[in-house]
Design a protein around this motif. Structure first.
Motif, mmCIF file in Angstrom:
data_model
loop_
_atom_site.group_PDB
_atom_site.id
_atom_site.type_symbol
_atom_site.label_atom_id
_atom_site.label_comp_id
_atom_site.label_asym_id
_atom_site.label_seq_id
_atom_site.Cartn_x
_atom_site.Cartn_y
_atom_site.Cartn_z
ATOM 1 N N SER A 164 106.514 67.914 162.955
ATOM 2 C CA SER A 164 105.207 68.231 163.528
ATOM 3 C C SER A 164 104.711 67.068 164.385
ATOM 4 N N TYR A 165 103.833 67.385 165.322
ATOM 5 C CA TYR A 165 103.218 66.334 166.140
ATOM 6 C C TYR A 165 102.362 65.401 165.282
ATOM 7 N N GLN A 166 101.965 65.860 164.090
ATOM 8 C CA GLN A 166 101.153 65.055 163.189
ATOM 9 C C GLN A 166 101.968 63.972 162.477
ATOM 10 N N CYS A 167 103.275 64.064 162.567
ATOM 11 C CA CYS A 167 104.151 63.070 161.953
ATOM 12 C C CYS A 167 104.110 61.811 162.835
ATOM 13 N N LYS A 168 103.392 60.804 162.396
ATOM 14 C CA LYS A 168 103.184 59.600 163.212
ATOM 15 C C LYS A 168 104.343 58.607 163.119
ATOM 16 N N SER B 66 107.712 55.266 165.832
ATOM 17 C CA SER B 66 106.305 55.647 165.702
ATOM 18 C C SER B 66 105.804 56.390 166.931
ATOM 19 N N GLN B 67 105.009 57.368 166.663
ATOM 20 C CA GLN B 67 104.250 58.132 167.634
ATOM 21 C C GLN B 67 105.067 58.627 168.825
ATOM 22 N N PRO C 92 105.352 64.853 171.726
ATOM 23 C CA PRO C 92 106.080 66.111 171.524
ATOM 24 C C PRO C 92 107.201 66.286 172.547
ATOM 25 N N PRO D 287 101.314 70.370 169.385
ATOM 26 C CA PRO D 287 100.215 71.167 168.819
ATOM 27 C C PRO D 287 100.090 72.475 169.607
#
Length: 189
Positions: free
Chosen positions: A15-19, A60-61, A64, A95
């Motif tokens: 997911s895009y929320q996975c930092k 990290s970060q 997408p 997202p």
């Protein structure tokens, strides 16, 4: 946290929320801790970077998109041909508001709203024109009615005036006692 052997994984959907994404590696074989390793993330940075296998490798970060995470043994020779020993495809799912379908939906909503607005404006304009035409038609009918009334009043006046001129002397003649009965009958007509 994955509890699956990484040799069996060819693709990770995240997911895009996975930092942060951390990889822990262990070396097997005769040359434990003697090899040097490099990694790169194809699609993000094509540059090979060295890392220490005894520490976790954390990414990290990542925005997408689709990436290929590759690891190779580095021999110290810059002319060494790239020999990737392990790779995995990383798919960072965007997202919903950054997806093609959301953009398509927004465009369709905007186009629909514009069409509805144009339709409402045209309908309002047509209704105004229809009301104005009806108002003008009513006014025209009233004007025609007034003209008819005026015409018939004038006509009746024009017709009644000669009859009145005839009727008045006829009444006078009837009231006159000198007339014969035959002439009185004619005067009544």
């Amino acid at each position: 946290i994955l509890f699956i052997m990484t040799e069996n994984i060819s693709k990770l959907d995240l997911s895009y929320q996975c930092k942060w994404i951390s990889f822990h590696f262990s070396e097997l074989g005769d040359n434990i801790l003697k090899n040097q390793y490099q990694y790169r993330i194809v699609g993000f940075s094509d540059e090979w970077k060295s890392f220490n296998i005894t520490h976790p490798l954390t990414l990290s970060q990542l925005p997408p998109g689709n990436y290929f995470f590759e690891i190779k043994i580095y021999s110290g020779n810059e002319l060494d041909v790239e020999n990737v020993i392990w790779s995995v495809e990383l798919n960072i799912i965007p997202p919903f508001w950054q997806t093609f379908w959301f953009f398509l939906l927004v465009i369709l909503v905007i186009i629909s709203a514009l069409i509805a607005l144009i339709y409402m404006l045209l309908r309002n304009y047509r209704q105004k024109i229809t009301r104005r035409i009806q108002r003008e038609r009513r006014q025209h009918e009233l004007d025609l009615l007034k003209e008819k009334e005026s015409f018939f009043m004038g006509l009746s006046h024009d017709i009644l005036t000669p009859f009145m001129m005839i009727q008045s002397p006829a009444k006078d003649m009837l009231s006159d006692s000198d007339l014969s009965e035959d002439n009185k009958d004619r005067a009544k007509i």
